[in-house]
Each structure stands twice: as structure tokens, then as C-alpha cells.
Write an enzyme that holds these catalytic residues in place. Structure first.
Site, mmCIF file in Angstrom:
data_model
loop_
_atom_site.group_PDB
_atom_site.id
_atom_site.type_symbol
_atom_site.label_atom_id
_atom_site.label_comp_id
_atom_site.label_asym_id
_atom_site.label_seq_id
_atom_site.Cartn_x
_atom_site.Cartn_y
_atom_site.Cartn_z
ATOM 1 N N GLU A 188 1.007 -1.458 -0.082
ATOM 2 C CA GLU A 188 -0.269 -0.276 -0.158
ATOM 3 C C GLU A 188 0.350 1.227 0.086
ATOM 4 O OE1 GLU A 188 -2.935 0.124 -0.179
ATOM 5 O OE2 GLU A 188 -4.424 -1.994 0.050
ATOM 6 N N ASP A 197 -4.474 -9.740 -8.290
ATOM 7 C CA ASP A 197 -4.437 -8.860 -9.266
ATOM 8 C C ASP A 197 -4.054 -7.339 -10.249
ATOM 9 O OD1 ASP A 197 -4.830 -7.169 -7.262
ATOM 10 O OD2 ASP A 197 -6.333 -6.558 -7.499
ATOM 11 N N GLU A 215 -18.957 -6.120 -2.616
ATOM 12 C CA GLU A 215 -17.365 -6.839 -2.149
ATOM 13 C C GLU A 215 -17.365 -8.365 -3.145
ATOM 14 O OE1 GLU A 215 -13.733 -5.022 -0.024
ATOM 15 O OE2 GLU A 215 -14.880 -3.698 -2.172
ATOM 16 N N GLU A 256 -12.316 0.083 -9.468
ATOM 17 C CA GLU A 256 -12.461 -0.504 -10.124
ATOM 18 C C GLU A 256 -13.120 -0.451 -11.484
ATOM 19 O OE1 GLU A 256 -8.589 -0.898 -7.060
ATOM 20 O OE2 GLU A 256 -11.556 -1.296 -7.456
#
Length: 929
Positions: free
Chosen positions: A147, A294, A388, A406
């Protein structure tokens, strides 16, 4: 991801190491060519409407960014319900989700290049000065390497990229002297100790001040990391090396990628979700394109675009071939086992895979991108936001939505590739839903439950870094942006890196190691842009023809569970495999089939594994069938106007709000407050919704007492101070073991912190009106006929400055009222085990007579259908909508410590050899995002 890098030419091959300018130019030309094909047969949205929507995006960003700067800065993030900043250590821990917070003004750094994209150059210059003046990167705090890299390092580099661009233009940033780059370099060196492993894979966390493995560091003992965590570093680290000339950053990131590539499963060419950073063993062997993996795939392709290294493209294409062979089940993308890729690992999908259609656009594979995007859009139209996680028959699996960007990202890239105005309408829907359901006085609040419309006190930094950037670019013309966006590539956090870095400081040896590991199928490697005649074969309605069959896929009355069936068995005339829902322990034939499973052949083994997975999921589903979904308490009086929605627990008695019209009324406290005897203030609660405190008697007794006093509904508020729906499982009120048909009013349960919002509102405004319903209602409907600002009804933020006949102080007080502090739900990109959906039941005191029993069922997983329509015995479709699943805590009138098991007992003798696979399935049942 950037539209500036789809391929290496258009119509003919281009030398494989073409300069960045050629890459950018040919990629842009290919996208323009695709667009020109589309616009020939489609009615475009008018420029006036696009400008209006773009201006609306600007206003929304100002609302979010302005409230962050006013109420939260220099904290990392804004808590939009309580109008204050989230500071690590000062708020209750949310687990791994807090690892993104490092006391470094995260939202400000993450928003830097968004300010420039939105043409807010003056604000950008001011923001850069604040970062240089106020931000400290030497804090004693443990942060996520992943992150911190994508949000902070990427934010600093994106800010630097656009700062030097503005300086070259000569109007802004003339004082700038690479200060953001120096901060990025400082942060880069602080992250390097995380790579001190034998494999070269980084530790998942690091202490900004003390590094790794020192006693004061409080980290360095971890053994596992996710594939995306280790494989999403190359863009930022390579850019840092190219900007500064310090090659060490790119070298470390390349080594991590090399190791992941070497450890892929050789027969399937897939990678798992988590890996041991010391041994390289796969810890979780399921594979997909969503959470945990991802951006690893994303960065392989984008590293090729940015750095021009062919090995990255070859690796991506190898993985992409495996994804389309095993994971892609159009329009779905379902996780599989890396060692048995024909076997699905789960029957639900997570929201993070919504980025994948955009990546497919960059790859040039448009058809599956259109299909998956349309499926996701249909889910959004049903729930207003993308949950989610959702099942293969499109039911909600995990109900939260933290305002993820996204889907907007993929919408933007599909529009850039096709020019189809349909995607502008999709973007318009996203804008409307954000304003209508997520906008609150202090910003935009994440959705705690998309089914009820309740909020979380959370506005993540990625919302400003990505969402507004993609939405603005979707509607903007080239002249609306002050620089050429085609000269940049987007990182996974939508930060901008210039493509000219590919020719700067190239001191890294680019050894093509791909061929050492696999024989490559050259036909899979496209060195040219896809031919637009193939993408859109002389048909301006091509994309529409792909979308049309999916229009009703979510709302079909008999949804199909899309799990692979062994096709060769049916072709050869063999019987279909034994299904868990058909199994009967008294049937000798079934027992004989079980004995053969796993012993005869690999096909029998797959049948056995599938049967065990179904048994686990079927047991989980059966345990939840008696549960009720959450309800909503919506404050509709001034100054809230329906914008505050509280998650409420249902009751197993009284009026069922899912079958009857909602109940609306003013609230009043009962006397006695516990409602355990005849009320002494019946005149106060007559015709109103009574507030009662939990405890000292059964819930049904409370309901009868307030009903006898004339109340039209009841809200029970938890007496456990500090309890919150954000940190505890949903509470469900049970009856008293007697006939409760006499209770005709609706009863809902609020935890202490949600209840305190109503109680504080009463103290401030005296008259507080609420709506009890199965889910939040449209504001236009609940406020019809009232004098209120029109923007609240119409979700038109341009009207937000209108004032109704009340004081400005009242409006400010409303923001303060919501500050009865709701902590935030525990869900993160990489860390779902912290989710409240997996929370353990709260500890219950025997003294709580109304807390008769707590039930914490296992996590919901739908029953796989394997291409069979679900029907009831009479042939009618099974109604899945009445089985909304939510992990909850249920009160009954018996043993206070009864709980359901989360695991299914294995079949001892027959399944003794399947323990490893059974444990894997059980782990997936408790999976996290």
C-alpha cells in the site's frame, strides 16, 4: 492503466525495441482508429452534456477533497460520518486495513496528480507545498509495503512527474526543484529493508522508522505475502531508479518478479494467492484475477509498456493464455486451483476483478472485456454499487462497498477503445449513484451494506486518487486537459508516470529469462495493435451485440450456477457425477460411488473434490436459511433528509419489513427506558416509534409493552456501551419461546454507537423522524412535498449551496450529530479476515435475559449448480432473493452460548486421504479480500 501503450504498431510489425514515442504514438493511433469505427454507427452524447457531467465530477471532487482538507488534514484519511480525521492509534484498530495509514497525510499525497488532471493547478501547487512542509516519512509505525508503494511512493512520483511538466510550461511550479522526488527517494530507501529475504520477495510490512526485525520494529516475523503484494512494485521502483539514477530500486523489484515467475505452477502457468517469502512455497493455491493477484498481472503488461522489456510481455501473455483457458468462463472470472485448473476453487467473485476488462483493453482483447464489464454493470444496476463479493448466480456474498474505482477504470478504457457512447451512460450512472447513495455532508461514505444502503465512516484515499480521475477523463475532451495524457501510463493507483522513462538511465541488464522456464507459443504474442476490422468487423453495433445477451443475466428467475461440468463424460454417455444435493446416506449406490472417488482415476478425483466442496457449501447454506437480512433505520427529518442510514438488526417476530410497507414516524424514549413493564408515558410514544434499551427482559415483552402504549414501531438500543455494527456481527432478535403473533409492530435493533446518533439528534433537535425499512429508500420518495434543498432529491451537487428555511448552524450541527463515532468495517483489498462478516460472536453475560442465544454461522458460500437450473420440486424456480445471507448473531430463549460450527465434519473412512483438499476448501470458505 494508460491508454498510451496498447501495442507496437497498427497493421504491420514494428521492431521489438521501438522507442517510447513510437509505442505511444502507435498505441494512441490504434485507439483512435477503433473509436472512429464505432462513432460511425452510434449516437454520441452531446458535448454540452459531457461538459455538464465533467463539471459535476469536478464538484464532487471538491466536496470530497475540501472536506478532507477542512476536517481531516493532516490525518491520513477522512471519516465522513463523524467529520474528523482518521489517525492511526487514535481510532479502534481495523486490523490489516489500517496498514495503509502511516501518519503521512495519505489522502493528500494520493490526490496530487488528480488535482492536475482535473485542471486544478493552483490547488496542486498549494498541496505540494503542504506535503513538503508537513509530511514526515520517519514515523514509528508499521505499514504495508504494498500500500505504501502504490499510494505514497506512487503519489510522490506522480506528483513529481506533473510538477516538472508544469514547470516546463512556464506558468506554475517555477520554484520546484525535485523536492517530491527527493521525498520519494527517501521513502524508497525506507522500503528496501523489506527485501532482505533469501527469495527476494519483500516482507509484507515494514516499520518506517526502524525497518525490519528489530525489537522496536514490531514486524519482520511474517512468512507469507500475497502475489500482488510482491509483484506490484516494478513501475514505481523502476520509475524511481530512472528518475534518480539509483538502479537498486529497479533491481530489487525485478528480482521479486523473476522469483514469482519461476515459482508459477508449470503445468497450468498460474500463480497462487499467497506465497512463503522464504521458501517460495505456495501457501494458498487458488488462482484468479481478483484480490491477492490482480495487479501482478497488470504490472507485467505495463512494465513492458513503460520499460520496453520484451520478457515482461512474454510472461504476461503466458499467464493471459492460462487465464483465458481456465479462469475465464464468460462472462465470469472464477478462481481455480493452480494444480487442478479445471476445478473451481470457489463459487463467488470479488469486486477487485473489475479492473480486468480494462487490462484486456490494453492487451487488445476487446470481446471478453465487453462481456465481463457488462455482467458487472448488471450487478451494479441491481445493487447500486458492486458488492465486495457476489456469487455466480449474482447474489450478494459480501455486502460492503468501499467506493472502489476499478469498474470506473474499465469503463473509461472501454470507452477509449470503442468510442461507444454506451459507456458514457454507464459513467453517468456511477455519478448519479455516488451522489444519491454515498454522498454525505462531510464527503462520500463507503457503503456498509449495498442491500440496505447503510454507510461506513470511511473514505479511502484511493477514492480521490482514482475514481474522480477516471470519471473526469471519461467525459473530457483532449482540450479539457492541460497536458497530453497519452504521454503517461497509469499505475494501479492511477498515478501518472511518463513514458519517456523507458529511454532514461537504462543501466539495468534486460536478460530475457522467460525462455528458460517454458516453451512459448509465438502465436499468443501480438507485436502489433489489433486490427480494428477484427475487433469491430464492419459492424458499428458489434459491442452492443455482445452486451445484449447479458442484459438480463442478473435478473433471470432461474440463475445458473456456472461451475464446470466434465464435458467429456457427457459426450461419452457416462452418468453425471454424484452431486452433494442428491446424496443420500441410505443409498448403497451413493456410498459405493463415494468409495471409488479419488481411487480410480484423475477424473474420479476431481469428482470427489467437487463433491466435498459442495458438501461444505451446502451445509453452510442450510445453516443460514433461517436467518434474516439486515434492516435500515433512515433519519429523514431536518437536517439529515435521509442521508444518514444506520444498519439495524431484524426481529424474528412482529411486522416483516421485507413484505410490508416501511414504517415512518417520530421517535420517543419509553419510560421505563428498558420497556420491561407497562409504560408510564404512553402519551409520549402514542403514534411514534419507541426507543427502548436492551436488557432485563425478553425482546418480545418489550415489544408488547410499547405496542400496548400505542407505539407504531420499536428500536431496541444496545446497553453495551461502545458496541457497533462495524465491529460486531449483525444482531437478530428472537422471540420468547411463546406465540408472538400478537406482536404487529416492526422491531429493529441498533448497537450502541448507531443508537447514540439518534439519541444525540433528539437532544439537539427534539423532533427526529425515522424510516424503518428493509433497505434505504430513495430520498425523492421519502421527502416528497417537503421544503428541502433540491440537490438532496435530485442528487445535483451544483444545487448544494441552496439553503432551506433554517439556520446555517443547524446544518453544521447535523454534521456534528453524526459524530457519535462509527468505526469502520474491517475489509481491505488484501485482508478480509478482519471483516465483520468473519467476526466472532460477542461475549454474552448470563444476566442479559433477552440475550438468550448467539449464533455466528459460517461464512456464506452459495451452493454450486454446475450448469443446472435450480428448481423446486414442483418445477418452479427457487427464490434466492429471500435467502440473503449475512453473518449474524441471533438471540433465542435458551442456552446463551450456543453457536453453529463453521466446519463440516469429514467422512472418516472414505475421505481419509482427502484431508489436505478438505482443509483447502475450508480455508476458502473463510477467505478474505
Amino acid at each position: 492503466m494508460s491508454e498510451a501503450g496498447g501495442g507496437r504498431g497498427c497493421g504491420s510489425s514494428v521492431p521489438q525495441r521501438a522507442p517510447w514515442s513510437l509505442v505511444a504514438a502507435t498505441a494512441a493511433f490504434c485507439l483512435v482508429s477503433a473509436t472512429s469505427v464505432w462513432t460511425a454507427g452510434a449516437a454520441p452524447m452531446s458535448r454540452e452534456e459531457r461538459q455538464k457531467l465533467g463539471n459535476q465530477v469536478l464538484e464532487m471532487f471538491d466536496h470530497a477533497y475540501g472536506n478532507y482538507m477542512e476536517h481531516a488534514y493532516p490525518a491520513d484519511e477522512l471519516m465522513p460520518l463523524t467529520c474528523r480525521g482518521r489517525v492511526r492509534g487514535q481510532e479502534p484498530s481495523r486490523g490489516d486495513v489500517d496498514d495503509a495509514l502511516g501518519k503521512f497525510s495519505l489522502t493528500l499525497i494520493d490526490s496530487l496528480d488528480t488535482l492536475v488532471v482535473l485542471n486544478k493547478t493552483k490547488e496542486f501547487e498549494d498541496a505540494v507545498r503542504k506535503v513538503l512542509r508537513d509530511v514526515n516519512l520517519d514515523n514509528d509505525v508499521v505499514v504495508s509495503v504494498f500500500e505504501t508503494n502504490i499510494r505514497v511512493l506512487g503519489g510522490l512520483l506522480g506528483g513529481h512527474s506533473l510538477a516538472i511538466m508544469l514547470k516546463e510550461k512556464g506558468e506554475y511550479m517555477q520554484w520546484y526543484n525535485d523536492e517530491l522526488l527527493q521525498m520519494a527517494k527517501q521513502l524508497g530507501y525506507k522500503l528496501l529493508p523489506a527485501f532482505n529475504t533469501t527469495s527476494g520477495l519483500p516482507y509484507p510490512r515494514i516499520n518506517l522508522k526502524f525497518g525490519i526485525r528489530k525489537p522496536e520494529a514490531r514486524t519482520g516475523t511474517e512468512t507469507d505475502t500475497c502475489t500482488a503484494c510482491a509483484g506490484t512494485l516494478i513501475l514505481e521502483f523502476a520509475a524511481l531508479s530512472r528518475f534518480t539514477g539509483a538502479t537498486i530500486f529497479e533491481e530489487y523489484a525485478r528480482k521479486a518478479l523473476d522469483f514469482l515467475w519461476e515459482k508459477r505452477q508449470r503445468s497450468s502457468n498460474l500463480v497462487g494467492v499467497t506465497i512463503n517469502i522464504h521458501t517460495g512455497d505456495w501457501v494458498r493455491k487458488d488462482s484468479g484475477v481478483g484480490a491477492g493477484i490482480d495487479s501482478y498481472y497488470e504490472y507485467l503488461l505495463k512494465a513492458y509498456v513503460l520499460l520496453g522489456d520484451d520478457s515482461f510481455l512474454e510472461r504476461f501473455n503466458t499467464h493471459y493464455d492460462a487465464i483465458m483457458r481456465y479462469i475465464s468462463q464468460p462472462p465470469l472470472l472464477l478462481d481455480v486451483h493452480i494444480h487442478k485448473p479445471m476445478l473451481n476453487a470457489r463459487t463467488w467473485m470479488d469486486a477487485l476483478l473489475a479492473f480486468f476488462p480494462g487490462l484486456q483493453v490494453l492487451k487488445g482483447d476487446i470481446r471478453p472485456a465487453i462481456e465481463t464489464h457488462e455482467m458487472l454493470y448488471q450487478v451494479i444496476k441491481k445493487h447500486n454499487f458492486l458488492p465486495e463479493a457476489f456469487t455466480t448466480d449474482f447474489r450478494v456474498h459480501w455486502a460492503q462497498h468501499p467506493l472502489r474505482p476499478e469498474f470506473a477504470e474499465s469503463t473509461y478504457f472501454l470507452y477509449k477503445a470503442t468510442g461507444d457512447p454506451y459507456y458514457l451512460e454507464v459513467g453517468k450512472t456511477l455519478i448519479e449513484n455516488l451522489n444519491k447513495y454515498a454522498r454525505v455532508p462531510c464527503g462520500f461514505a463507503a457503503m456498509k451494506d449495498v442491500r440496505t444502503g447503510s454507510h461506513e465512516d470511511r473514505m479511502d484515499s484511493f477514492f480521490l486518487a482514482e475514481m474522480f480521475k477516471y470519471l473526469y477523463l471519461l467525459f473530457a475532451d483532449k482540450e479539457d486537459i492541460i497536458f497530453d495524457i497519452e504521454d503517461y501510463i497509469f499505475t494501479t493507483e492511477a498515478h501518472l508516470l511518463p513514458l519517456w522513462l523507458s529511454t532514461t538511465n537504462q543501466s539495468i541488464s534486460k536478460k530475457n529469462t522467460t525462455s528458460e522456464y517454458t516453451e512459448l507459443d509465438d502465436s499468443n504474442f501480438d507485436w502489433t495493435c489489433p486490427n480494428t476490422q477484427i475487433l469491430f468487423p464492419n459492424d458499428p453495433l458489434y459491442a452492443q451485440s455482445i452486451r445484449e445477451p447479458l442484459k438480463n443475466v442478473v435478473d433471470k428467475s432461474c440463475p445458473r450456477g456456472i461451475i464446470r461440468v466434465r464435458e467429456e463424460s457427457f459426450r461419452s454417455g457416462a452418468k453425471p457425477p454424484l452431486r452433494a444435493r442428491d446424496f443420500m446416506a441410505t443409498n448403497p449406490e451413493h456410498l459405493e460411488i463415494l468409495k471409488k472417488m479419488g481411487a480410480a482415476s484423475s477424473i474420479d478425483a476431481e469428482d470427489g473434490l467437487r463433491f466435498m466442496q459442495e458438501m461444505i457449501e451446502l451445509s453452510s447454506q442450510q445453516q443460514k436459511e433461517q436467518q434474516l437480512p439486515p434492516r435500515a433505520v433512515q433519519i429523514v427529518s431536518h437536517p439529515f433528509f435521509g442521508r444518514v442510514v444506520l444498519t439495524a438488526g431484524p426481529a424474528q417476530f412482529g411486522l416483516d419489513l421485507s413484505k410490508h410497507k416501511e414504517t415512518r414516524g417520530f421517535v420517543a424514549s419509553s419510560k421505563p427506558y428498558n420497556g420491561c413493564s407497562e409504560l408510564t408515558n404512553p402519551e409520549a410514544v402514542m403514534g411514534k416509534i419507541a426507543l427502548i434499551q436492551r436488557g432485563q427482559c425478553m425482546f418480545a415483552e418489550k415489544a408488547r409493552n410499547i405496542q400496548n402504549a400505542g407505539a407504531i414501531g420499536g428500536i431496541v438500543i444496545d446497553d453495551n456501551e461502545g458496541s457497533s455494527s462495524d465491529t460486531a456481527p449483525l444482531f437478530q432478535m428472537a422471540g420468547d419461546g411463546k406465540d408472538t403473533d400478537d406482536i404487529k409492530i416492526p422491531m429493529l435493533f441498533l448497537f450502541s454507537k448507531e443508537g447514540s446518533i439518534i439519541l444525540d439528534a433528539i437532544r439537539e433537535y427534539e423532533e427526529v423522524e425515522v424510516l424503518l425499512s428493509d433497505k434505504a429508500k430513495d430520498r425523492a420518495a421519502i421527502l416528497k412535498g417537503k421544503m428541502i434543498p433540491s440537490y438532496i432529491i435530485n442528487s445535483n451537487p451544483e444545487m448544494e449551496n441552496e439553503e432551506q428555511p433554517s439556520s446555517e448552524n443547524d446544518s453544521q450541527s447535523a454534521e456534528q450529530i453524526t459524530s457519535s463515532s462509527q468505526e469502520v468495517d474491517l475489509v481491505d483489498q488484501e485482508s478480509p479476515e478482519e471483516s465483520s462478516l468473519n467476526s466472532q460472536p460477542e461475549s454474552l453475560s448470563p444476566a442479559d435475559m433477552d440475550n438468550a442465544a448467539s449464533v455466528s454461522p459460517s461464512e456464506q458460500i452459495s451452493n454450486p449448480m454446475e450448469n443446472h437450473e435450480t428448481t423446486s420440486l414442483d418445477g418452479e424456480c427457487t427464490d434466492f432473493d429471500n435467502q440473503l445471507q449475512e453473518q449474524s448473531e441471533t438471540e433465542e430463549d435458551s442456552n446463551p452460548n450456543v453457536s453453529w460450527d463453521k466446519k463440516v465434519q469429514p467422512i472418516d473412512s472414505i475421505l481419509a486421504d482427502w484431508n489436505e483438499d478438505i482443509e483447502a476448501f475450508e480455508m476458502m470458505e473463510k477467505d478474505e479480500l
